[in-house]
Scaffold this active site. Structure first.
Site, PDB file in Angstrom:
ATOM      1  N   ASN A 171      42.484 -43.743   8.905  1.00 33.47           N
ATOM      2  CA  ASN A 171      41.605 -43.819   7.613  1.00 33.47           C
ATOM      3  C   ASN A 171      40.785 -42.520   7.650  1.00 33.47           C
ATOM      4  O   ASN A 171      39.798 -42.263   7.932  1.00 33.47           O
ATOM      5  CB  ASN A 171      40.475 -44.913   7.659  1.00 33.47           C
ATOM      6  CG  ASN A 171      41.248 -46.420   7.905  1.00 33.47           C
ATOM      7  OD1 ASN A 171      42.120 -46.801   7.229  1.00 33.47           O
ATOM      8  ND2 ASN A 171      40.787 -46.990   8.891  1.00 33.47           N
ATOM      9  N   HIS A 172      41.601 -41.482   7.010  1.00 25.18           N
ATOM     10  CA  HIS A 172      40.914 -40.217   6.560  1.00 25.18           C
ATOM     11  C   HIS A 172      39.721 -40.409   5.824  1.00 25.18           C
ATOM     12  O   HIS A 172      39.815 -41.487   4.926  1.00 25.18           O
ATOM     13  CB  HIS A 172      41.894 -39.322   5.964  1.00 25.18           C
ATOM     14  CG  HIS A 172      43.081 -38.884   6.844  1.00 25.18           C
ATOM     15  ND1 HIS A 172      43.757 -37.536   6.485  1.00 25.18           N
ATOM     16  CD2 HIS A 172      43.808 -39.312   8.002  1.00 25.18           C
ATOM     17  CE1 HIS A 172      44.657 -37.304   7.361  1.00 25.18           C
ATOM     18  NE2 HIS A 172      44.739 -38.480   8.275  1.00 25.18           N
ATOM     19  N   THR A 173      38.685 -39.760   6.057  1.00 22.30           N
ATOM     20  CA  THR A 173      37.390 -39.927   5.276  1.00 22.30           C
ATOM     21  C   THR A 173      37.687 -39.735   3.802  1.00 22.30           C
ATOM     22  O   THR A 173      38.381 -38.857   3.503  1.00 22.30           O
ATOM     23  CB  THR A 173      36.306 -39.018   5.881  1.00 22.30           C
ATOM     24  OG1 THR A 173      35.082 -39.399   5.348  1.00 22.30           O
ATOM     25  CG2 THR A 173      36.476 -37.568   5.720  1.00 22.30           C
TER      26      THR A 173
ATOM     27  N   THR B 290      40.168 -35.282   1.791  1.00 20.74           N
ATOM     28  CA  THR B 290      40.568 -35.935   2.754  1.00 20.74           C
ATOM     29  C   THR B 290      41.137 -35.407   4.015  1.00 20.74           C
ATOM     30  O   THR B 290      41.710 -35.868   4.995  1.00 20.74           O
ATOM     31  CB  THR B 290      41.544 -37.049   2.253  1.00 20.74           C
ATOM     32  OG1 THR B 290      42.769 -36.119   1.588  1.00 20.74           O
ATOM     33  CG2 THR B 290      40.956 -37.823   1.112  1.00 20.74           C
TER      34      THR B 290
END
Length: 212
Positions: free
Chosen positions: A84-86, A92
């Protein structure tokens, strides 16, 4: 009365596609209950940790927790937090992961959004090539359909399917579900389960209620 051997890897003679998952796990961040099985007819099921639990890096300290008597089909994938990239940043891109490259000292864990552990209840059936996303809890007795992408929690004894997965129906009436969640047969001693398999297999909830 035959009592299953809880410590073996392969529950069926001459069948190397099905394993008791608990007995092949070495990563302490993966917890699996007794008699849960994994089937793989493409790859060696002994490679479950590498092939099926993805983006599971120690830095996030996230866990995969799977209950007892679950049936996990070939190709099921569990996507942990590092997938889950921020989305709290304006980008991202995982800049904190590449501190050395960019000459910064950002917190590496800020590269991802931490969505907590994946928790699978007891007696859950997960279908072929289903994907379970990080932070999801699946209730006892649920069924996850083939190639479903599970992004949200699943209630006990619900059947879900699709991408993203949605509840299609309940397996039983609310009354029977409440009784099953109270009985929790999966927590019985194995001898007690063995003696009462006829009632479990035939769906005789009324007889199960009478057992002490």
């Amino acid at each position: 009365m035959t009592i299953p051997d809880i410590n073996k890897i392969y529950p069926r003679t001459n069948d190397k596609q099905i394993v008791y998952l608990k007995n092949i796990i070495t990563n302490p961040s993966i917890q699996v209950g007794d008699y849960t099985i994994y089937n793989d007819f493409y790859n060696d099921p002994l490679g479950f940790q590498k092939n099926n639990v993805l983006y599971h890096y120690p830095i996030n300290e996230d866990k995969l927790i799977i209950g007892k008597f679950c049936s996990i089909a070939c190709g099921t994938k569990f996507l942990m937090n590092c997938a889950n990239h921020t989305m709290h940043s304006l980008s991202t891109y995982t800049f904190p992961l590449f501190n050395e490259e960019w000459g910064h000292k950002m917190n590496v864990r800020d590269s991802w959004d931490n969505r907590r552990d994946i928790v699978i209840g007891n007696d859950v059936w997960i279908g072929y090539e289903a994907v379970i996303m990080s932070g999801v809890t699946i209730g006892d007795g649920a069924i996850i359909g083939t190639r479903a992408v599970v992004t949200k929690d699943v209630p006990p004894y619900a059947i879900v399917g699709g991408s993203p997965a949605r509840v299609l129906k309940k397996r039983f009436s609310d009354d029977i579900i409440d009784k099953l969640l109270k009985i929790k047969w999966w927590n019985w001693p194995v001898e007690k389960i063995t003696r009462n398999l006829e009632y479990i297999q035939s769906g005789n909830i009324f007889q199960l209620e009478k057992i002490e």
